[in-house]
Design an enzyme around this catalytic site. Sequence first.
Site, PDB file in Angstrom:
ATOM      1  N   THR A   1      -1.238   1.333  -1.480  1.00  0.00           N
ATOM      2  CA  THR A   1      -1.021   2.765  -1.276  1.00  0.00           C
ATOM      3  C   THR A   1      -2.348   3.422  -0.901  1.00  0.00           C
ATOM      4  OG1 THR A   1       0.542   2.544  -3.097  1.00  0.00           O
ATOM      5  CG2 THR A   1       0.139   4.764  -2.277  1.00  0.00           C
TER       6      THR A   1
ATOM      7  N   HIS B   1       6.042  -1.659  -8.185  1.00  0.00           N
ATOM      8  CA  HIS B   1       6.232  -0.945  -6.922  1.00  0.00           C
ATOM      9  C   HIS B   1       7.173  -1.787  -6.063  1.00  0.00           C
ATOM     10  CE1 HIS B   1       4.108   1.195  -3.289  1.00  0.00           C
ATOM     11  NE2 HIS B   1       5.417   1.259  -3.235  1.00  0.00           N
TER      12      HIS B   1
ATOM     13  N   ARG C   1       7.194  -7.015  -0.330  1.00  0.00           N
ATOM     14  CA  ARG C   1       6.145  -8.039  -0.188  1.00  0.00           C
ATOM     15  C   ARG C   1       5.746  -8.690  -1.514  1.00  0.00           C
ATOM     16  NH1 ARG C   1       0.943  -4.342   1.344  1.00  0.00           N
ATOM     17  NH2 ARG C   1       2.372  -3.582   2.918  1.00  0.00           N
TER      18      ARG C   1
ATOM     19  N   GLU D   1       7.753   2.526  -8.939  1.00  0.00           N
ATOM     20  CA  GLU D   1       7.104   3.223  -7.817  1.00  0.00           C
ATOM     21  C   GLU D   1       7.891   2.929  -6.566  1.00  0.00           C
ATOM     22  OE1 GLU D   1       3.072   2.101  -7.133  1.00  0.00           O
ATOM     23  OE2 GLU D   1       2.471   2.731  -9.130  1.00  0.00           O
TER      24      GLU D   1
ATOM     25  N   ASN E   1       0.524  -2.082 -14.238  1.00  0.00           N
ATOM     26  CA  ASN E   1       1.224  -2.458 -13.012  1.00  0.00           C
ATOM     27  C   ASN E   1       1.119  -3.977 -12.805  1.00  0.00           C
ATOM     28  OD1 ASN E   1       1.529  -3.148 -10.214  1.00  0.00           O
ATOM     29  ND2 ASN E   1       1.441  -0.973  -9.716  1.00  0.00           N
TER      30      ASN E   1
ATOM     31  N   GLU F   1       0.951  12.320 -10.693  1.00  0.00           N
ATOM     32  CA  GLU F   1      -0.051  11.258 -10.857  1.00  0.00           C
ATOM     33  C   GLU F   1      -1.178  11.535  -9.869  1.00  0.00           C
ATOM     34  OE1 GLU F   1       1.193   7.097 -10.738  1.00  0.00           O
ATOM     35  OE2 GLU F   1      -0.854   6.502 -10.243  1.00  0.00           O
TER      36      GLU F   1
ATOM     37  N   HIS G   1      -4.909   4.431  -9.584  1.00  0.00           N
ATOM     38  CA  HIS G   1      -5.299   3.743  -8.351  1.00  0.00           C
ATOM     39  C   HIS G   1      -6.798   3.439  -8.340  1.00  0.00           C
ATOM     40  CE1 HIS G   1      -5.047   2.100  -4.387  1.00  0.00           C
ATOM     41  NE2 HIS G   1      -3.741   2.167  -4.502  1.00  0.00           N
TER      42      HIS G   1
ATOM     43  N   ARG H   1       8.354  -2.222  -2.822  1.00  0.00           N
ATOM     44  CA  ARG H   1       7.978  -1.746  -1.479  1.00  0.00           C
ATOM     45  C   ARG H   1       9.114  -1.970  -0.493  1.00  0.00           C
ATOM     46  NH1 ARG H   1       2.191  -0.827  -1.122  1.00  0.00           N
ATOM     47  NH2 ARG H   1       2.616  -0.406   1.056  1.00  0.00           N
TER      48      ARG H   1
ATOM     49  N   GLY I   1      -3.332  -1.520 -12.302  1.00  0.00           N
ATOM     50  CA  GLY I   1      -2.783  -2.831 -11.982  1.00  0.00           C
ATOM     51  C   GLY I   1      -3.817  -3.866 -11.587  1.00  0.00           C
TER      52      GLY I   1
ATOM     53  N   HIS J   1       0.722  -7.457  -8.796  1.00  0.00           N
ATOM     54  CA  HIS J   1      -0.106  -8.523  -8.227  1.00  0.00           C
ATOM     55  C   HIS J   1       0.143  -9.899  -8.834  1.00  0.00           C
ATOM     56  CE1 HIS J   1      -1.693  -5.840  -5.425  1.00  0.00           C
ATOM     57  NE2 HIS J   1      -2.084  -5.001  -6.363  1.00  0.00           N
TER      58      HIS J   1
HETATM   59  N1  PXP Z   1      -0.620   4.335  -8.978  1.00  0.00           N
HETATM   60  C1  PXP Z   1       0.038   4.210  -7.799  1.00  0.00           C
HETATM   61  C2  PXP Z   1       0.886   5.344  -7.335  1.00  0.00           C
HETATM   62  C3  PXP Z   1      -0.066   3.027  -7.022  1.00  0.00           C
HETATM   63  O1  PXP Z   1       0.595   2.935  -5.864  1.00  0.00           O
HETATM   64  C4  PXP Z   1      -0.848   1.968  -7.530  1.00  0.00           C
HETATM   65  C5  PXP Z   1      -0.922   0.694  -6.760  1.00  0.00           C
HETATM   66  O2  PXP Z   1       0.323   0.084  -6.676  1.00  0.00           O
HETATM   67  C6  PXP Z   1      -1.497   2.141  -8.770  1.00  0.00           C
HETATM   68  C7  PXP Z   1      -1.391   3.347  -9.450  1.00  0.00           C
HETATM   69  C8  PXP Z   1      -2.321   1.077  -9.370  1.00  0.00           C
HETATM   70  O3  PXP Z   1      -3.446   0.867  -8.600  1.00  0.00           O
HETATM   71  P1  PXP Z   1      -4.394  -0.368  -8.910  1.00  0.00           P
HETATM   72  O4  PXP Z   1      -3.600  -1.601  -8.641  1.00  0.00           O
HETATM   73  O5  PXP Z   1      -5.524  -0.172  -7.946  1.00  0.00           O
HETATM   74  O6  PXP Z   1      -4.808  -0.262 -10.341  1.00  0.00           O
END
Ligand code: PXP
Length: 403
Positions: free
Chosen positions: A263, A205, A211, A232, A169, A313, A353, A207, A375, A172
Site C-alpha cells: 500500500t 489484506h 497475491r 484490509e 498483520n 488509520e 505502515h 488484495r 506486519g 507476509h
Molecule cells: N496498515 C495498512 C493499511 C497496510 O496496508 C499495511 C500493509 O499491509 C500495514 C498497516 C502494515 O504495514 P507493515 O507491513 O509495513 O507493517
Amino acid sequence: MPVLINITSENLLSEKELKEIEKKTEKALKYLKFHKKEVSLVLTDNRTIKKLNKQYLERHYPTNVLAFPFSKEKPRVSNILGEVIVSVEKARQEAKLYQLNFKNYLFAIIIHGLIHLLDYDHEKGLFSPFLMVKNELNLFSKLAFKEGKKEVINFIKRREYMPAKLAVNVDHVATVREARKTYYPDPVHAAVLAELGGADGIVVHLRLDRRHIKERDVRIIKEIIKTKLILEMAIDEGLIKFAKEVKPYQVTLVPERVEEVTTEGGMNLEGRVKEVKKAVKELNEAGIKVSLFLNPDEKTIKLAKKTGAQIIEIHTGIYAEADTEEKKEEEFDKIEIAARVAKDLGFEVHAGHGLNYENIGPVAAIPQIEEFSIGHSIVSRAIFVGIKDAVREMKELIIRARG
Ligand code: PXP
C-alpha cells in the site's frame, strides 16, 4: 538545598516560572519524604535531550524527560537521589499540542521524572507502571497549580493507563507460501502464535490480485482466533460481499494499485465521499466497524467525517521511510497533529505502515493513538526469534513508550 536547578539554555523559562517550578519541586520532594536528599533538575532544550536519549537509551528522538537515579542499589542511603532532565522546549510544544496549561504540564513531567528516580526503591520493591502512575497522580493532584489542573490529570490518566494495542498483520507469512505456491507456512498458524505473543488483533489484506492472503485464510483465521479480525481491502463489490459473509470485527478500506509492492499511501477522499460513504454504510449494516487508511493530512481527515467511518488509520509510511532526521521530525509532527484532529472529531485513532522496532517509540507515545497495525517488521523478526517473541518485543516497546 534539595533541588539543584541547572538551566542549559537561555529563555526557556521566565524568572517567575522558574521560581514557581523550583518551589513546587521542593514541595514534591518533601511530600516524597526526600527533602533531605538532593535532586539535580536540569532544564534543557530538544537538541540536548535528544543527544542524551540517544547516548543513554539508544532512542533517536527528543523526549520530554529523562531520569537517572544515582544509586540504584541504595537510594535512601545516598545523599543524592539522582538527576531529572527535562526538555522545557518539548514540554512547551506538547502543552500547546494537547492544549494543556504549560506550567502545570511541566510540573507533571518533573513529577514523572522524580517518581522514576524511585524506581529501585528497596523498601518498596520495583514500582510497577501502575503504581508509578498512581503515585504520580497522587502527588500531582496534591501539589499542582490551579490553572488547568483537571485537564493535565485527565491527560496523565489517558496516557498512562491505556497503552496502545497491537494488531499484527500476517500477510507476509502468506507471501512466503505463495513464493513457492505450497501450503506452508500457513498464516493461520502465524495468527494463533501472534495471539499467544500478545497480539490484540490479527490483520489480513485480501488484495484484488490475491497475491498473498486468500479467502480460505480469512475464513479460517476468523473462525479460530480469540481476538479480533481486521480485514484490509479496497472498495470493491466482490470484496464487500465477501466481508459481509465472513463478518470480520473491522474492515480497513485502503487504496490499491495492482502494480504496487505494498500500500503506497492513504485514500484520496477528494470527490469520493459518496462512494466511500456507501461502502461504510453497507459494512456497518452488516455489523462491521470501518476504518479508513489516510495520510496524516488535516483536510482529508475532516473530509472523512462525512463518510460515517468509525476509525481512522494514520499512514505512518512516510515517517518510517524518512531518510533525514529533519524529514522524520516533520513527518512525526504531521502524525501527532493528525491524531489529535481525528480524536477531536470523534474517531478512534489507529496508525500503521512501515513501523519497526526502531521507529515505533515516538509514535507509540502519542496518546490519541489507540492501536497500531504492524506486519512486515514483525514477520521479518519472527524468522530469527519466532512469532511469539517478535510480537512480545513489539508490544513491550509500545507499552514502554507511554511509561
Ligand atoms: N496498515 C495498512 C493499511 C497496510 O496496508 C499495511 C500493509 O499491509 C500495514 C498497516 C502494515 O504495514 P507493515 O507491513 O509495513 O507493517
